[in-house]
Design a protein around this motif. Structure first.
Motif, PDB file in Angstrom:
ATOM      1  N   GLU A  97       0.817  -1.206   0.000  1.00  0.00           N
ATOM      2  CA  GLU A  97       0.000   0.000   0.000  1.00  0.00           C
ATOM      3  C   GLU A  97       0.857   1.265   0.000  1.00  0.00           C
ATOM      4  O   GLU A  97       0.451   2.300  -0.520  1.00  0.00           O
ATOM      5  CB  GLU A  97      -0.919  -0.001   1.225  1.00  0.00           C
ATOM      6  N   LEU A  98       2.049   1.173   0.590  1.00  0.00           N
ATOM      7  CA  LEU A  98       2.902   2.344   0.746  1.00  0.00           C
ATOM      8  C   LEU A  98       3.545   2.768  -0.567  1.00  0.00           C
ATOM      9  O   LEU A  98       3.611   3.961  -0.876  1.00  0.00           O
ATOM     10  CB  LEU A  98       3.991   2.056   1.789  1.00  0.00           C
ATOM     11  N   TYR A  99       4.048   1.801  -1.332  1.00  0.00           N
ATOM     12  CA  TYR A  99       4.726   2.116  -2.585  1.00  0.00           C
ATOM     13  C   TYR A  99       3.712   2.153  -3.723  1.00  0.00           C
ATOM     14  O   TYR A  99       3.060   1.145  -4.010  1.00  0.00           O
ATOM     15  CB  TYR A  99       5.820   1.087  -2.882  1.00  0.00           C
ATOM     16  N   ARG A 100       3.606   3.290  -4.386  1.00  0.00           N
ATOM     17  CA  ARG A 100       2.617   3.415  -5.448  1.00  0.00           C
ATOM     18  C   ARG A 100       2.942   2.504  -6.623  1.00  0.00           C
ATOM     19  O   ARG A 100       2.040   2.021  -7.304  1.00  0.00           O
ATOM     20  CB  ARG A 100       2.527   4.873  -5.900  1.00  0.00           C
ATOM     21  N   ASP A 101       4.225   2.266  -6.882  1.00  0.00           N
ATOM     22  CA  ASP A 101       4.633   1.308  -7.915  1.00  0.00           C
ATOM     23  C   ASP A 101       5.366   0.168  -7.224  1.00  0.00           C
ATOM     24  O   ASP A 101       6.581   0.018  -7.338  1.00  0.00           O
ATOM     25  CB  ASP A 101       5.520   1.996  -8.951  1.00  0.00           C
ATOM     26  N   TRP A 102       4.591  -0.636  -6.499  1.00  0.00           N
ATOM     27  CA  TRP A 102       5.209  -1.690  -5.702  1.00  0.00           C
ATOM     28  C   TRP A 102       5.998  -2.664  -6.560  1.00  0.00           C
ATOM     29  O   TRP A 102       7.084  -3.112  -6.163  1.00  0.00           O
ATOM     30  CB  TRP A 102       4.144  -2.454  -4.911  1.00  0.00           C
ATOM     31  N   ALA A 103       5.506  -3.012  -7.731  1.00  0.00           N
ATOM     32  CA  ALA A 103       6.185  -3.993  -8.580  1.00  0.00           C
ATOM     33  C   ALA A 103       7.587  -3.512  -8.961  1.00  0.00           C
ATOM     34  O   ALA A 103       8.547  -4.297  -8.964  1.00  0.00           O
ATOM     35  CB  ALA A 103       5.356  -4.279  -9.833  1.00  0.00           C
ATOM     36  N   ARG A 104       7.728  -2.235  -9.275  1.00  0.00           N
ATOM     37  CA  ARG A 104       9.050  -1.706  -9.621  1.00  0.00           C
ATOM     38  C   ARG A 104       9.978  -1.718  -8.417  1.00  0.00           C
ATOM     39  O   ARG A 104      11.151  -2.091  -8.523  1.00  0.00           O
ATOM     40  CB  ARG A 104       8.937  -0.284 -10.170  1.00  0.00           C
ATOM     41  N   VAL A 105       9.452  -1.317  -7.251  1.00  0.00           N
ATOM     42  CA  VAL A 105      10.261  -1.337  -6.032  1.00  0.00           C
ATOM     43  C   VAL A 105      10.688  -2.764  -5.702  1.00  0.00           C
ATOM     44  O   VAL A 105      11.837  -3.020  -5.329  1.00  0.00           O
ATOM     45  CB  VAL A 105       9.475  -0.721  -4.854  1.00  0.00           C
ATOM     46  N   ALA A 106       9.764  -3.716  -5.847  1.00  0.00           N
ATOM     47  CA  ALA A 106      10.080  -5.112  -5.554  1.00  0.00           C
ATOM     48  C   ALA A 106      11.145  -5.659  -6.498  1.00  0.00           C
ATOM     49  O   ALA A 106      12.072  -6.362  -6.075  1.00  0.00           O
ATOM     50  CB  ALA A 106       8.805  -5.955  -5.641  1.00  0.00           C
ATOM     51  N   ALA A 107      11.024  -5.345  -7.795  1.00  0.00           N
ATOM     52  CA  ALA A 107      12.015  -5.809  -8.761  1.00  0.00           C
ATOM     53  C   ALA A 107      13.386  -5.219  -8.453  1.00  0.00           C
ATOM     54  O   ALA A 107      14.413  -5.926  -8.505  1.00  0.00           O
ATOM     55  CB  ALA A 107      11.573  -5.440 -10.178  1.00  0.00           C
ATOM     56  N   ASP A 108      13.431  -3.917  -8.119  1.00  0.00           N
ATOM     57  CA  ASP A 108      14.702  -3.279  -7.773  1.00  0.00           C
ATOM     58  C   ASP A 108      15.300  -3.886  -6.510  1.00  0.00           C
ATOM     59  O   ASP A 108      16.527  -4.055  -6.402  1.00  0.00           O
ATOM     60  CB  ASP A 108      14.495  -1.777  -7.579  1.00  0.00           C
ATOM     61  N   THR A 109      14.439  -4.208  -5.544  1.00  0.00           N
ATOM     62  CA  THR A 109      14.921  -4.791  -4.292  1.00  0.00           C
ATOM     63  C   THR A 109      15.553  -6.154  -4.532  1.00  0.00           C
ATOM     64  O   THR A 109      16.631  -6.466  -3.998  1.00  0.00           O
ATOM     65  CB  THR A 109      13.764  -4.911  -3.293  1.00  0.00           C
ATOM     66  N   ALA A 110      14.902  -6.989  -5.338  1.00  0.00           N
ATOM     67  CA  ALA A 110      15.468  -8.298  -5.667  1.00  0.00           C
ATOM     68  C   ALA A 110      16.790  -8.143  -6.410  1.00  0.00           C
ATOM     69  O   ALA A 110      17.743  -8.906  -6.173  1.00  0.00           O
ATOM     70  CB  ALA A 110      14.474  -9.107  -6.491  1.00  0.00           C
ATOM     71  N   ALA A 111      16.878  -7.152  -7.300  1.00  0.00           N
ATOM     72  CA  ALA A 111      18.109  -6.928  -8.054  1.00  0.00           C
ATOM     73  C   ALA A 111      19.239  -6.448  -7.147  1.00  0.00           C
ATOM     74  O   ALA A 111      20.405  -6.824  -7.331  1.00  0.00           O
ATOM     75  CB  ALA A 111      17.855  -5.922  -9.171  1.00  0.00           C
ATOM     76  N   MET A 112      18.916  -5.614  -6.155  1.00  0.00           N
ATOM     77  CA  MET A 112      19.931  -5.170  -5.197  1.00  0.00           C
ATOM     78  C   MET A 112      20.408  -6.328  -4.339  1.00  0.00           C
ATOM     79  O   MET A 112      21.595  -6.456  -4.032  1.00  0.00           O
ATOM     80  CB  MET A 112      19.371  -4.063  -4.313  1.00  0.00           C
ATOM     81  N   LEU A 113      19.481  -7.206  -3.965  1.00  0.00           N
ATOM     82  CA  LEU A 113      19.849  -8.357  -3.147  1.00  0.00           C
ATOM     83  C   LEU A 113      20.733  -9.325  -3.936  1.00  0.00           C
ATOM     84  O   LEU A 113      21.682  -9.903  -3.394  1.00  0.00           O
ATOM     85  CB  LEU A 113      18.578  -9.064  -2.661  1.00  0.00           C
ATOM     86  N   ARG A 114      20.457  -9.503  -5.228  1.00  0.00           N
ATOM     87  CA  ARG A 114      21.283 -10.381  -6.049  1.00  0.00           C
ATOM     88  C   ARG A 114      22.683  -9.802  -6.215  1.00  0.00           C
ATOM     89  O   ARG A 114      23.674 -10.548  -6.252  1.00  0.00           O
ATOM     90  CB  ARG A 114      20.633 -10.621  -7.408  1.00  0.00           C
ATOM     91  N   LEU A 115      22.792  -8.468  -6.320  1.00  0.00           N
ATOM     92  CA  LEU A 115      24.107  -7.846  -6.377  1.00  0.00           C
ATOM     93  C   LEU A 115      24.895  -8.151  -5.112  1.00  0.00           C
ATOM     94  O   LEU A 115      26.094  -8.453  -5.164  1.00  0.00           O
ATOM     95  CB  LEU A 115      23.950  -6.338  -6.566  1.00  0.00           C
ATOM     96  N   ASP A 116      24.237  -8.096  -3.972  1.00  0.00           N
ATOM     97  CA  ASP A 116      24.897  -8.412  -2.696  1.00  0.00           C
ATOM     98  C   ASP A 116      25.295  -9.884  -2.652  1.00  0.00           C
ATOM     99  O   ASP A 116      26.343 -10.233  -2.105  1.00  0.00           O
ATOM    100  CB  ASP A 116      23.962  -8.081  -1.531  1.00  0.00           C
ATOM    101  N   ALA A 117      24.469 -10.751  -3.229  1.00  0.00           N
ATOM    102  CA  ALA A 117      24.786 -12.182  -3.243  1.00  0.00           C
ATOM    103  C   ALA A 117      26.047 -12.449  -4.056  1.00  0.00           C
ATOM    104  O   ALA A 117      26.835 -13.348  -3.725  1.00  0.00           O
ATOM    105  CB  ALA A 117      23.609 -12.969  -3.825  1.00  0.00           C
ATOM    106  N   GLY A 118      26.260 -11.668  -5.126  1.00  0.00           N
ATOM    107  CA  GLY A 118      27.484 -11.829  -5.890  1.00  0.00           C
ATOM    108  C   GLY A 118      28.718 -11.401  -5.127  1.00  0.00           C
ATOM    109  O   GLY A 118      29.801 -11.976  -5.282  1.00  0.00           O
ATOM    110  N   ARG A 119      28.565 -10.392  -4.272  1.00  0.00           N
ATOM    111  CA  ARG A 119      29.691  -9.903  -3.469  1.00  0.00           C
ATOM    112  C   ARG A 119      29.985 -10.805  -2.280  1.00  0.00           C
ATOM    113  O   ARG A 119      31.123 -10.883  -1.819  1.00  0.00           O
ATOM    114  CB  ARG A 119      29.399  -8.484  -2.966  1.00  0.00           C
ATOM    115  N   HIS A 120      28.954 -11.464  -1.766  1.00  0.00           N
ATOM    116  CA  HIS A 120      29.114 -12.302  -0.567  1.00  0.00           C
ATOM    117  C   HIS A 120      28.439 -13.658  -0.797  1.00  0.00           C
ATOM    118  O   HIS A 120      27.424 -13.979  -0.166  1.00  0.00           O
ATOM    119  CB  HIS A 120      28.505 -11.605   0.647  1.00  0.00           C
ATOM    120  N   PRO A 121      28.993 -14.479  -1.690  1.00  0.00           N
ATOM    121  CA  PRO A 121      28.329 -15.744  -2.040  1.00  0.00           C
ATOM    122  C   PRO A 121      28.299 -16.767  -0.911  1.00  0.00           C
ATOM    123  O   PRO A 121      27.492 -17.700  -0.951  1.00  0.00           O
ATOM    124  CB  PRO A 121      29.166 -16.253  -3.221  1.00  0.00           C
TER     125      PRO A 121
END
Length: 270
Positions: A97-121
Motif C-alpha cells: 500500500e505504501l509504494y505506489r509502484d510496488w512492482a518496480r520497487v520489488a524488482a529493484d529490491t530483488a536486483a539489489m539483493l542479487r548484487l549483494d549475493a554476488g559480493r558475498h556468495p
C-alpha cells in the motif's frame, strides 16, 4: 562474459565478481556497526526535514532517523530478525500500500539483493533470507529468477502514505567511508511541490507525536497548512497531533534524537 559489454556498470561489476575465484572464508563476517559520524549525519538530516536510513549487507536496516521511520516503517519496533528492507517489501502488507509502484520497487529490491549475493556468495544469513523469501513470496521467486542486478545511486520513489497521501521523493545513495557494504540513503523533495508540503506535515506530526519538539527547518504558513491538511487521508490524526506554526515564525528545534535500530537479521544469524 561476451554480453558484459551490453550491460550497465552494476551488471558488468557483478559478472566480473562472479568470474573471479573467491577465496575460502575462514570465518563469518563481523556484524556491521554504524559509525558515530553517520549517526550525527542522520541527526542533522532529521533537523533539516530529510528522511535518511542506512542499509547494510543483505539489505539489513542498520539505522534510520525518526522521519524515515514515519515515512516507511519503524524498524526499531520490529524483532531483530525482521529489520530488513527485502523482508519488508515482499512480506509486509503495508509495503504494497505504501509504494505506489510496488512492482518496480520489488524488482529493484530483488536486483539489489542479487548484487549483494554476488559480493558475498558464502554468507549463510543471505542464503537463509533468499530461501525464506523464495518460499513465502511468489513475486520474489519471479524477480529473483530474472537474474538482474542493480546498484541504486540516484532516482525517485513514489509513496502513498496513510497520513499525508501521495508524495514523490528524490533519493541519493552514499557510501560511508568506513564500510563499503553500507549505503546511506538520503531523501528529499522538489522545492515548492505538494510532496514537500506532505513531507513537512509528516515531519511536524512525527516530532509532535514523539514529544521531541523537533521540526523541519522551514515553517509552513497557516492558511497553506490548513488547506493542504484537509485533503490528506489522515487529516483527523494530523489535526490531533500537529501544532500549526504562525506566519513567518521559525519553529524552535531541539534534539531530534535518532532511531537506532540495534540489531538486525544478519547479526542474529552471525
Amino acid at each position: 562474459m561476451e554480453q558484459a559489454g551490453h550491460q550497465g556498470d552494476a551488471e558488468r561489476s557483478h559478472l566480473h565478481t562472479l568470474a573471479r575465484p573467491q577465496p575460502a572464508r575462514r570465518r563469518r563476517p563481523r556484524p556491521q556497526r554504524v559509525h558515530p559520524a553517520t549517526w550525527d549525519l542522520l541527526d542533522a538530516l532529521q533537523q533539516s526535514g530529510r528522511p535518511a536510513f542506512v542499509l547494510g549487507r543483505r539489505l539489513d536496516v542498520l539505522a534510520h532517523n525518526p522521519l524515515a521511520g514515519r515515512l516507511i516503517t519503524d524498524f526499531r519496533a520490529l524483532p531483530a530478525a525482521e529489520r530488513n528492507q527485502a523482508r519488508f517489501v515482499f512480506l509486509d502488507p503495508h509495503a504494497r500500500e505504501l509504494y505506489r509502484d510496488w512492482a518496480r520497487v520489488a524488482a529493484d529490491t530483488a536486483a539489489m539483493l542479487r548484487l549483494d549475493a554476488g559480493r558475498h556468495p558464502d554468507d549463510p544469513a543471505l542464503s537463509a533470507l533468499v530461501g525464506e523469501l523464495s518460499i513465502r513470496s511468489e513475486e520474489f521467486r519471479r524477480f529473483w529468477s530474472d537474474n538482474k542486478v542493480r546498484r541504486r545511486t540516484t532516482g525517485t520513489k513514489d509513496y502513498h502514505h496513510p497520513l499525508v497521501g501521495d508524495l514523490t521523493v528524490t533519493y541519493q545513495a552514499l557510501t560511508p567511508g568506513d564500510d563499503p557494504d553500507q549505503i546511506l540513503f538520503v531523501y528529499g523533495t522538489e522545492p515548492g511541490s505538494p510532496s514537500e508540503i506532505s513531507l513537512r506535515l509528516l515531519a511536524q506530526w512525527s516530532s509532535t507525536a514523539a514529544g521531541t519538539g523537533s521540526s523541519t527547518s522551514q515553517p509552513v504558513a497557516t492558511d497553506c497548512f490548513h488547506a493542504d491538511l484537509e485533503a490528506r487521508p489522515g487529516a483527523h490524526l494530523l489535526h490531533e497531533f500537529v501544532d500549526v506554526p504562525l506566519h513567518g515564525a521559525d519553529t524552535p528545534s531541539e534534539g531530534a534524537g535518532d532511531d537506532r535500530v540495534g540489531g538486525t537479521a544478519g547479526e542474529q544469524a552471525e
